[in-house]
Enzyme design. Structure first.
Site, mmCIF file in Angstrom:
data_model
loop_
_atom_site.group_PDB
_atom_site.id
_atom_site.type_symbol
_atom_site.label_atom_id
_atom_site.label_comp_id
_atom_site.label_asym_id
_atom_site.label_seq_id
_atom_site.Cartn_x
_atom_site.Cartn_y
_atom_site.Cartn_z
ATOM 1 N N TYR A 65 17.787 -0.376 -9.452
ATOM 2 C CA TYR A 65 18.725 -1.448 -11.134
ATOM 3 C C TYR A 65 17.568 -2.565 -11.163
ATOM 4 O O TYR A 65 17.616 -3.145 -11.948
ATOM 5 C CB TYR A 65 19.873 -2.253 -10.316
ATOM 6 C CG TYR A 65 19.215 -2.968 -8.900
ATOM 7 C CD1 TYR A 65 18.281 -3.767 -8.951
ATOM 8 C CD2 TYR A 65 19.678 -2.467 -7.771
ATOM 9 C CE1 TYR A 65 17.589 -4.444 -7.325
ATOM 10 C CE2 TYR A 65 19.642 -2.905 -6.466
ATOM 11 C CZ TYR A 65 18.645 -3.726 -6.373
ATOM 12 O OH TYR A 65 18.155 -4.525 -4.888
ATOM 13 N N CYS A 117 17.069 -36.559 17.512
ATOM 14 C CA CYS A 117 16.341 -37.198 18.714
ATOM 15 C C CYS A 117 15.647 -38.417 18.704
ATOM 16 O O CYS A 117 15.060 -38.212 17.317
ATOM 17 C CB CYS A 117 16.197 -36.348 19.712
ATOM 18 S SG CYS A 117 15.119 -36.463 21.219
ATOM 19 N N LYS A 167 29.408 -13.648 -5.973
ATOM 20 C CA LYS A 167 29.098 -12.570 -4.624
ATOM 21 C C LYS A 167 31.277 -12.473 -3.918
ATOM 22 O O LYS A 167 31.913 -13.906 -4.742
ATOM 23 C CB LYS A 167 29.101 -14.145 -3.379
ATOM 24 C CG LYS A 167 27.898 -14.208 -3.011
ATOM 25 C CD LYS A 167 26.776 -13.366 -3.350
ATOM 26 C CE LYS A 167 26.393 -12.561 -1.580
ATOM 27 N NZ LYS A 167 25.556 -12.860 -0.527
ATOM 28 N N CYS A 198 9.666 -34.501 22.714
ATOM 29 C CA CYS A 198 10.872 -33.937 23.156
ATOM 30 C C CYS A 198 10.348 -32.355 23.514
ATOM 31 O O CYS A 198 9.831 -32.169 22.359
ATOM 32 C CB CYS A 198 11.783 -34.321 22.243
ATOM 33 S SG CYS A 198 13.358 -32.839 22.329
ATOM 34 N N ASP A 256 25.105 -3.908 -1.025
ATOM 35 C CA ASP A 256 24.815 -4.468 0.495
ATOM 36 C C ASP A 256 23.673 -3.193 1.264
ATOM 37 O O ASP A 256 23.763 -2.770 1.800
ATOM 38 C CB ASP A 256 25.595 -4.588 0.696
ATOM 39 C CG ASP A 256 25.740 -5.114 2.224
ATOM 40 O OD1 ASP A 256 24.503 -6.016 2.376
ATOM 41 O OD2 ASP A 256 26.849 -6.332 3.052
ATOM 42 N N CYS A 287 19.756 -37.605 23.906
ATOM 43 C CA CYS A 287 19.207 -36.056 23.929
ATOM 44 C C CYS A 287 19.269 -35.146 25.051
ATOM 45 O O CYS A 287 18.834 -35.578 25.806
ATOM 46 C CB CYS A 287 18.006 -36.076 23.632
ATOM 47 S SG CYS A 287 16.913 -34.256 23.075
ATOM 48 N N LYS A 294 27.032 -5.361 -6.712
ATOM 49 C CA LYS A 294 25.460 -5.905 -5.661
ATOM 50 C C LYS A 294 25.513 -4.771 -4.904
ATOM 51 O O LYS A 294 26.760 -4.929 -3.731
ATOM 52 C CB LYS A 294 25.699 -6.707 -5.804
ATOM 53 C CG LYS A 294 24.108 -7.552 -4.655
ATOM 54 C CD LYS A 294 24.512 -9.147 -4.677
ATOM 55 C CE LYS A 294 23.600 -10.115 -3.755
ATOM 56 N NZ LYS A 294 23.371 -9.063 -2.781
ATOM 57 N N GLU A 341 26.916 -5.114 -12.767
ATOM 58 C CA GLU A 341 26.878 -4.024 -12.108
ATOM 59 C C GLU A 341 26.955 -4.886 -10.357
ATOM 60 O O GLU A 341 26.714 -5.895 -10.301
ATOM 61 C CB GLU A 341 25.450 -3.971 -12.071
ATOM 62 C CG GLU A 341 24.151 -4.330 -11.569
ATOM 63 C CD GLU A 341 23.175 -4.123 -12.087
ATOM 64 O OE1 GLU A 341 22.752 -4.752 -13.141
ATOM 65 O OE2 GLU A 341 22.076 -4.252 -11.234
ATOM 66 N N CYS A 369 15.537 -34.059 26.448
ATOM 67 C CA CYS A 369 14.822 -34.948 26.765
ATOM 68 C C CYS A 369 15.225 -36.345 27.023
ATOM 69 O O CYS A 369 14.929 -37.597 27.835
ATOM 70 C CB CYS A 369 13.555 -35.097 25.742
ATOM 71 S SG CYS A 369 14.059 -36.235 24.163
#
Ligand code: IVH
Length: 706
Positions: A236, A447, A324, A453, A130, A429, A128, A126, A432
């Site tokens: 459903y 990092c 999908k 940090c 959205d 990083c 799907k 069936e 930091c």
């Protein structure tokens, strides 16, 4: 007396009496608080009573009153909906993307159930939808509650809003006494267009797509706004039930249609994966003319007895899958590359894009995964995209599928400006300045600053307050960022000191910009409420690398309470010892995760931070409602030989559901061996060790009814 008894131990009659008692006390307290402005109970006592009420209702959903205080908006946070614990969790679906995934799905199910390839195994297929899922609770044929999915366990009470939707009957006849109908709320394309025109004419914001419009319309505190919005509903699935609906998925859907629900007309019964794929192709072809958004096709095992045997993984059923539709693509200019630092220190490159619409959503940033990906290599050094690297200024393809974070998928070299330069990934990083190191075998540069940090600290805090972790009302990512920037919250334990430090005095929360008397009071109350926290949530909230939600649950379930867990983690520092072995024997915990967990908890700074946090909390041990009546809870079981009435996977999953630990080999720790025909050395060893041994029938008799 029933009032002190743990919920697990209550009989039905005691539960009923206890619900009546609690409803009375809570009702009186509500009146005192809201109407008389004169509270009779402390917040903590009130919360404890309410939790007990919800717990009992969760265990005996059919005893829940239609006017239960657990549904009353009066107790809700002033600016939101009341929360609803789902009697049966609202799960999501695992995804499939191609034909091979579908044959794998069919084979996995056959293996699990032991159904040979030549035997038919019908599925339904069936669309799907959205939209957003909704659970409708009918008692005696009357709609008494509508709840959104939320986090799957707790949703929002949107009953008044759901009553305004034409497709949702407020009364049904011929249904079981208790019936929870589940389905999708959505908006059709023409209705969406009209709504956006009206929005524009009124100077209001346009909605990006029909799903956002449906969600925004349903979640209105003023239900008269929802009434004015053209929402629809397809049924459903179902949740709690007092009687079975049918023997098959198709039969149940037909029955929901007879009861007056809209069901999707493209639902079909299919005999094989090939049949499923053929129906998928038909649905995909009609997608553009359906008049509403769908993002795939859902396949479900038709036989409900088989669905029951297949059961669930942590968040998805084994008996269903969402196939999908292919992702949508668009091309745009890559304007810049930013580096974000995550909670475990990972440096993640993010593409800043010239805004472009992909599948109805405007995208202006997308992931670039890691430094190898930008350079045109995979983690093993092999070429991807034909070895093309990605540079600032490039013309790039953006890919977005459903809810997945958009990513930069490809680059068009013919459109590369002449002045671009190869991108150099930072080795420090950006937050930091600490060295950013890439360990051998790790695709990601990290990092090394740890808690010093600021980016890592903030991300850890955001994770800590997130929905699956502490989920503190009014304390989201934005607030955490501000409090951290001002030095009010540096580590999780500071959250629980917030009221003591900033509840009064010269620097009070209520005097901060964006805060006031009421919002400050609400925040302190929300924080106080979360001092009581379940062990799985606490473990997950620590944000330890590799330790996700499902693993946190298994670990918590295994050790039961914080002290046992903590002692075991200290013991597991010795990787040759029994504690380490016990940890990696937990289903879903591997050596990498175990190493990360044990090392993190052994680090000095982390340790100090966690110890401070734990002191501020009341950690609830794991209760095991499923296993209260289980004769095998806590036992270590080994299966050997051929099982004839179920497959090994099924036997293992069922035993684990009943609280048993399933091990692969017999040792002194084994409590029970289940031996089918052909059992060999394990049966001999069990006999030598004097371990109880049952055959398959004996095992089934033992767990029967549990
Ligand atoms: S069945 C136990 N059927 O998709 C799972 N879900 O990705 C029951 N959805 O949360 C779900 N159309 O909101 C099912 N025909 C359909 C669906 C559907 C849309 C949504 C649902 C679910 C999500 C999972």
């Amino acid at each position: 007396m029933a009032s002190d008894k743990p919920i697990e131990g209550l009989t039905e009659a005691e539960a009923e009496a206890e619900l009546a008692r609690l409803t009375g006390i809570i009702g009186a307290a509500n009146t005192a608080y809201h109407a008389a402005d004169d509270p009779t109970l402390s917040d903590a006592d009130y919360d404890a009573l309410k939790r007990r009420l919800i717990g009992i209702e969760g265990r005996f959903p059919h005893l829940k009153h239609t006017d239960s205080p657990s549904d009353q908006v009066g107790a809700a946070p002033a600016d939101g909906f009341a929360k609803v614990e789902h009697a049966v969790a609202m799960l999501s679906l695992s995804n499939a993307f191609d034909a091979e995934d579908i044959t794998d799905f069919d084979q996995r199910i056959r293996r699990y159930l032991g159904v040979p390839a030549e035997e038919p195994l019908p599925y339904t297929a069936e669309p799907k939808i959205d939209g957003l899922s909704l659970s409708l609770r009918y008692e005696g044929g009357a709609l008494v509650q509508a709840a959104t999915r939320g986090d799957g366990t707790t949703g929002e009470n949107v009953t008044a809003n759901a009553r305004t939707i034409d497709d949702i009957p407020t009364r049904i006849t011929g249904a079981p006494q208790l019936l929870e109908v589940r389905g999708e709320v959505y908006m059709s394309h023409p209705d969406f267009e009209t709504l956006n025109e009206t929005q524009e004419a009124n100077g209001a914001k346009r909605f990006a797509n029909p799903r956002n419009a449906a969600a925004g319309s349903l979640r209105q505190l003023d239900a008269s706004i929802t009434r004015a919005r053209p929402l629809r509903f397809f049924a459903y699935a179902w949740g709690a039930l007092s009687d079975p609906l049918a023997q098959t998925q198709m039969g149940a859907i037909d029955w929901l249609a007879e009861l007056g629900f809209a069901t999707n007309p493209l639902t079909r019964l299919c005999d094989s994966p090939a049949d499923l794929l053929a129906h998928y192709a038909r649905i995909e072809e009609s997608r553009a003319t359906l008049g509403y958004d769908i993002d795939g096709v859902v396949y479900k095992v038709n036989d409900l007895a088989l669905q029951e045997r297949l059961g669930f993984r942590s968040t998805t059923p084994r008996w269903a899958i969402a196939h999908k539709f292919p992702a949508e693509l668009a091309w745009t200019r890559l304007e810049d590359i930013d580096i974000q630092v995550g909670r475990t220190g990972a440096l993640s490159p993010v593409a800043r894009l010239h805004p472009v619409t992909v599948g109805g959503v405007v995208v202006s940033s997308a992931t670039l995964h890691n430094e190898d990906y930008i350079a045109g290599r995979d983690s093993k050094g092999a070429e991807i995209r034909g070895g093309k690297d990605i540079r600032k200024g490039d013309w790039v393809q953006v890919y977005r599928a459903g809810d997945v974070i958009p990513k930069v998928a490809d680059v068009d070299l013919s459109k590369r400006p002449s002045d671009t330069e190869e991108y150099v990934f930072p080795d420090r990083c950006p937050q930091c300045g600490s060295e950013a190191r890439r360990e051998p075998g790790d695709a990601v540069r990290r990092c090394t600053g740890g808690l010093i940090c600021p980016a890592q600290a903030v991300e850890k805090l955001k994770h800590f307050v997130s929905r699956a972790a502490f989920d503190i009302e009014g304390l989201g990512a934005k607030q955490v960022e501000q409090f951290h920037a001002d030095g009010w919250i540096r580590e999780p334990a500071d959250i629980f000191d917030l009221e003591a430090t900033y509840g009064s005095g010269p620097r009070q929360l209520k005097n901060r910009e964006g805060w006031g008397e009421k919002s400050a009071k609400n925040l302190f109350a929300a924080i106080a409420e979360k001092r009581r926290i379940s062990l799985p949530r606490l473990i997950f909230s620590l944000g330890i690398r590799h330790v996700g939600e499902a693993a946190s649950k298994s670990i918590a379930l295994h050790y039961g309470d914080w002290d046992t867990f903590d002692a075991a983690m200290r013991g597991a520092r010795d990787e040759t010892g029994a504690d380490w072995q016990e940890l990696i024997d937990i289903d879903g915990v591997g050596a990498v995760m175990a190493g990360s967990l044990v090392q993190t908890l052994a680090q000095e700074a982390e340790r100090a931070s966690i110890d401070r946090l734990v002191k501020a909390l009341d950690i609830l041990p794991v209760s095991r409602p499923d296993t209260a009546s289980s004769p095998v809870a806590g036992k270590t079981v080994v299966f050997t030989g051929t099982l004839e009435r179920m497959t090994r996977a099924e036997a293992k999953a069922r035993a684990e559901r009943l609280g048993a630990k399933v091990a692969g080999s017999v040792s002194a720790k084994t409590d029970l061996l289940v031996a089918g025909p052909g059992a060999g050395s394990k049966a001999r060893k069990a006999a030598d060790l004097g371990i109880e041994t049952l055959d398959e029938d004996g095992w089934l008799a033992l767990i029967d009814g549990a």
